[in-house]
Design a protein around this motif. Structure first.
Motif, PDB file in Angstrom:
ATOM      1  N   VAL A 173       0.898  -1.023   0.054  1.00 23.32           N
ATOM      2  CA  VAL A 173       0.171  -0.201   0.119  1.00 23.32           C
ATOM      3  C   VAL A 173       0.720   1.278   0.242  1.00 23.32           C
ATOM      4  O   VAL A 173       0.319   2.312  -0.467  1.00 23.32           O
ATOM      5  N   GLY A 174       1.784   1.494   0.608  1.00 27.46           N
ATOM      6  CA  GLY A 174       2.800   2.415   0.463  1.00 27.46           C
ATOM      7  C   GLY A 174       3.811   2.328  -1.328  1.00 27.46           C
ATOM      8  O   GLY A 174       2.528   2.415  -2.183  1.00 27.46           O
ATOM      9  N   PRO A 175       5.069   2.868  -0.664  1.00 24.93           N
ATOM     10  CA  PRO A 175       5.480   3.512  -2.079  1.00 24.93           C
ATOM     11  C   PRO A 175       5.281   2.247  -3.789  1.00 24.93           C
ATOM     12  O   PRO A 175       5.367   1.182  -2.858  1.00 24.93           O
ATOM     13  N   SER A 176       5.400   2.403  -4.671  1.00 18.31           N
ATOM     14  CA  SER A 176       5.321   1.957  -5.984  1.00 18.31           C
ATOM     15  C   SER A 176       6.677   1.814  -5.861  1.00 18.31           C
ATOM     16  O   SER A 176       7.854   2.283  -5.881  1.00 18.31           O
ATOM     17  N   ASN A 177       6.283   0.566  -7.513  1.00 16.83           N
ATOM     18  CA  ASN A 177       7.809  -0.042  -7.146  1.00 16.83           C
ATOM     19  C   ASN A 177       8.637   0.608  -8.444  1.00 16.83           C
ATOM     20  O   ASN A 177       8.024   0.937  -8.931  1.00 16.83           O
ATOM     21  N   PRO A 178       9.264  -0.065  -8.910  1.00 18.19           N
ATOM     22  CA  PRO A 178      10.969   1.058  -9.558  1.00 18.19           C
ATOM     23  C   PRO A 178      10.221   1.778 -10.708  1.00 18.19           C
ATOM     24  O   PRO A 178       9.975   0.717 -11.735  1.00 18.19           O
ATOM     25  N   ALA A 179      10.360   2.746 -11.559  1.00 18.45           N
ATOM     26  CA  ALA A 179      10.244   3.780 -12.257  1.00 18.45           C
ATOM     27  C   ALA A 179      10.671   4.636 -12.607  1.00 18.45           C
ATOM     28  O   ALA A 179      10.063   5.364 -11.385  1.00 18.45           O
ATOM     29  N   ASN A 180      10.521   5.336 -13.148  1.00 14.07           N
ATOM     30  CA  ASN A 180      11.344   6.755 -13.460  1.00 14.07           C
ATOM     31  C   ASN A 180      11.397   7.839 -14.089  1.00 14.07           C
ATOM     32  O   ASN A 180      10.979   6.259 -16.219  1.00 14.07           O
ATOM     33  N   LEU A 181      10.364   8.564 -14.959  1.00 17.90           N
ATOM     34  CA  LEU A 181      10.218   9.320 -15.792  1.00 17.90           C
ATOM     35  C   LEU A 181      11.364  10.774 -15.666  1.00 17.90           C
ATOM     36  O   LEU A 181      11.506  11.639 -15.213  1.00 17.90           O
ATOM     37  N   VAL A 182      11.756  11.111 -17.270  1.00 19.56           N
ATOM     38  CA  VAL A 182      12.865  12.289 -17.707  1.00 19.56           C
ATOM     39  C   VAL A 182      11.495  12.854 -18.911  1.00 19.56           C
ATOM     40  O   VAL A 182      11.432  12.385 -19.593  1.00 19.56           O
ATOM     41  N   MET A 183      11.574  14.137 -18.380  1.00 16.15           N
ATOM     42  CA  MET A 183      10.106  14.553 -19.427  1.00 16.15           C
ATOM     43  C   MET A 183      11.431  15.923 -19.848  1.00 16.15           C
ATOM     44  O   MET A 183      12.139  16.427 -19.241  1.00 16.15           O
ATOM     45  N   VAL A 184      12.098  15.899 -21.318  1.00 13.08           N
ATOM     46  CA  VAL A 184      12.338  16.878 -21.838  1.00 13.08           C
ATOM     47  C   VAL A 184      11.634  16.926 -23.075  1.00 13.08           C
ATOM     48  O   VAL A 184      11.154  16.929 -23.548  1.00 13.08           O
ATOM     49  N   ASN A 185      11.776  18.961 -23.401  1.00 13.83           N
ATOM     50  CA  ASN A 185      10.583  19.603 -23.863  1.00 13.83           C
ATOM     51  C   ASN A 185       9.132  18.937 -24.022  1.00 13.83           C
ATOM     52  O   ASN A 185       8.867  18.224 -25.624  1.00 13.83           O
ATOM     53  N   ASP A 186       8.446  18.650 -23.647  1.00 16.70           N
ATOM     54  CA  ASP A 186       6.909  17.451 -23.032  1.00 16.70           C
ATOM     55  C   ASP A 186       7.405  15.987 -23.831  1.00 16.70           C
ATOM     56  O   ASP A 186       6.254  15.716 -23.862  1.00 16.70           O
ATOM     57  N   THR A 187       8.416  15.187 -24.037  1.00 13.79           N
ATOM     58  CA  THR A 187       8.563  14.669 -24.414  1.00 13.79           C
ATOM     59  C   THR A 187       9.006  13.207 -23.100  1.00 13.79           C
ATOM     60  O   THR A 187       9.613  13.022 -22.687  1.00 13.79           O
ATOM     61  N   PRO A 188       7.829  12.335 -23.310  1.00 14.24           N
ATOM     62  CA  PRO A 188       8.566  11.560 -22.283  1.00 14.24           C
ATOM     63  C   PRO A 188       9.513  10.601 -22.358  1.00 14.24           C
ATOM     64  O   PRO A 188       8.926   9.561 -23.517  1.00 14.24           O
ATOM     65  N   PHE A 189      10.367   9.977 -21.613  1.00 10.21           N
ATOM     66  CA  PHE A 189      11.148   8.995 -21.269  1.00 10.21           C
ATOM     67  C   PHE A 189      10.704   7.904 -20.652  1.00 10.21           C
ATOM     68  O   PHE A 189      11.112   8.833 -19.149  1.00 10.21           O
ATOM     69  N   VAL A 190      10.274   7.316 -20.493  1.00 11.99           N
ATOM     70  CA  VAL A 190       9.891   6.291 -19.075  1.00 11.99           C
ATOM     71  C   VAL A 190      11.044   5.480 -19.126  1.00 11.99           C
ATOM     72  O   VAL A 190      11.247   4.171 -19.836  1.00 11.99           O
ATOM     73  N   ILE A 191      11.897   5.460 -17.428  1.00 12.67           N
ATOM     74  CA  ILE A 191      12.612   4.305 -17.300  1.00 12.67           C
ATOM     75  C   ILE A 191      12.323   3.592 -16.365  1.00 12.67           C
ATOM     76  O   ILE A 191      12.269   4.183 -14.953  1.00 12.67           O
ATOM     77  N   ASP A 192      12.326   1.925 -16.517  1.00 11.70           N
ATOM     78  CA  ASP A 192      11.552   0.864 -16.091  1.00 11.70           C
ATOM     79  C   ASP A 192      10.296   0.977 -15.978  1.00 11.70           C
ATOM     80  O   ASP A 192       9.908   2.411 -15.330  1.00 11.70           O
ATOM     81  N   CYS A 193       9.854  -0.305 -15.819  1.00  8.88           N
ATOM     82  CA  CYS A 193       8.274  -0.164 -15.967  1.00  8.88           C
ATOM     83  C   CYS A 193       7.484  -1.310 -14.931  1.00  8.88           C
ATOM     84  O   CYS A 193       7.314  -2.217 -15.014  1.00  8.88           O
ATOM     85  N   GLY A 194       8.603  -0.821 -13.806  1.00  6.38           N
ATOM     86  CA  GLY A 194       7.842  -1.298 -12.734  1.00  6.38           C
ATOM     87  C   GLY A 194       6.605  -1.477 -11.926  1.00  6.38           C
ATOM     88  O   GLY A 194       5.612  -0.860 -13.105  1.00  6.38           O
ATOM     89  N   MET A 195       6.118  -2.675 -11.644  1.00  5.52           N
ATOM     90  CA  MET A 195       4.176  -2.680 -11.356  1.00  5.52           C
ATOM     91  C   MET A 195       3.453  -1.428 -10.768  1.00  5.52           C
ATOM     92  O   MET A 195       4.176  -1.048  -9.728  1.00  5.52           O
ATOM     93  N   GLY A 196       2.657  -0.640 -11.473  1.00  2.00           N
ATOM     94  CA  GLY A 196       2.533   0.278 -10.637  1.00  2.00           C
ATOM     95  C   GLY A 196       2.322   1.425 -11.664  1.00  2.00           C
ATOM     96  O   GLY A 196       1.880   2.744 -11.594  1.00  2.00           O
ATOM     97  N   VAL A 197       3.496   1.019 -13.088  1.00  2.00           N
ATOM     98  CA  VAL A 197       4.041   2.436 -13.734  1.00  2.00           C
ATOM     99  C   VAL A 197       3.168   3.226 -14.492  1.00  2.00           C
ATOM    100  O   VAL A 197       2.678   4.144 -14.854  1.00  2.00           O
TER     101      VAL A 197
END
Ligand code: ZN
Ligand code: ZN
Length: 313
Positions: free
Chosen positions: A47-71
């Motif tokens: 119920v706490g923090p979600s599993n690993p995933a990060n986002l880098v946004m550059v000029n409104d273009t999303p780059f997703v780094i890793d797709c843990g459950m909940g991304v």
């Protein structure tokens, strides 16, 4: 007398008045930001923090780094339309990093994806993508036929990474992969993002690896996994396989104090600790920081879900 600006306003009528705030809002928005989508290391869902995933946004273009459950859910919570995703990078094939890979793309399709997504990851990603189409063949073909959707299988272009080097280059961003050991896994990549607003490095899960400091040399932001040793020592006394478990954790992950060593050797501007083990909040931000502070005197951030870091710093 009507000056030039007022004349223009009059000529354009009310549309100009409406457009002005939007232009202002765009220029005020940072071009580059990192959103820490899921900050808890490991595959267990809680119920706490979600599993690993990060986002880098550059000029409104999303780059997703890793797709843990909940991304998918975390991206929606961060205000990112799923159908706007363009790039996905998987660091390695532990399930806390790839479990929602196919489903994220599927969820993007469900919200109207019509442009390609390019995905990159260690060997196995292309096979996983093909297998995902098999798994979901019935639903995908039904919706193409029944709802007139585009063929999702043609919208995802997966590419296995087999060696270090540049994996992706857009007009704004260059992404470079760097292999780092995460026993027993060797097909495991850290990623460096060179953006117009600074350099960001994601360590992936990794054993303590001084070579990562060379890869991250001079980066603005180093996002590094971290293990909290006092917790490991407490765990060891509680479980039967304690000694083996401790050995495994220390061989394949990096203690926060060593994370500080990497940040110090790399002379990064900001160290972010994410993929926290344990991820639960009973280890406080100060606890984490105090460990890394022993070896790194720069700015330290303990990532928490949906926290944002804007660049330039
Ligand atoms: Zn992990
Ligand atoms: Zn891992």
């Amino acid at each position: 007398m009507i000056d030039r600006r007022n004349a223009l306003k009059l000529a354009l009528g009310s549309a100009a008045g409406l457009a002005a705030p939007r232009v202002w809002a765009q220029s005020a928005k940072p071009r580059t930001r990192i959103v820490f989508l899921g900050t808890k290391g490991g595959p267990r869902v809680g119920v706490g923090p979600s599993n690993p995933a990060n986002l880098v946004m550059v000029n409104d273009t999303p780059f997703v780094i890793d797709c843990g459950m909940g991304v998918s859910h975390q991206l929606v919570s961060a205000g990112v339309p799923l159908e706007s995703i363009k790039y996905i990078l998987i660091s390695h094939h532990h399930s806390d990093h790839n479990l929602e890979y196919g489903n994220l793309v599927y969820n993007a399709w469900a919200t109207g994806l019509s442009t390609p997504i390019h995905s990159f990851g260690p060997k196995g990603l292309e096979a996983m993508t093909r297998t995902y189409w098999e798994l979901n063949k019935f639903d995908i073909e039904t919706r193409i036929e029944d709802e007139g959707r585009p063929d999702l299988r043609k919208l995802l272009i997966a590419k296995d990474i087999t060696e270090d080097g540049v994996v992706l280059q857009t007009p704004d961003v260059k992404v470079t992969a760097f292999r780092t050991p995460h026993p027993p896994i060797t097909d495991n990549f850290a990623y460096k993002f060179e953006t117009p607003d600074g350099v960001i490095v994601f360590s992936s899960d990794t054993a303590y690896n001084p070579k990562l400091a060379e890869f991250a040399k001079g980066a603005d932001v180093l996002v590094h996994e971290a293990l909290y040793l006092p917790w490991v020592d407490r765990l060891v006394t509680r479980v039967k396989n304690g000694a083996t478990l401790k050995k495994h954790l220390l061989e394949s992950h990096t203690a926060a104090e060593d994370v500080g060593r990497i940040a110090d050797a790399a002379q990064v501007k900001v160290l972010v600790m994410s993929h926290l083990v344990p991820g639960e909040l009973d280890v406080t931000d100060d606890d984490w920081r105090n460990e890394a502070r022993k070896t790194f005197k720069g700015r330290i951030i303990v990532a928490r879900d949906l926290m944002e870091l804007k660049l330039p710093l």
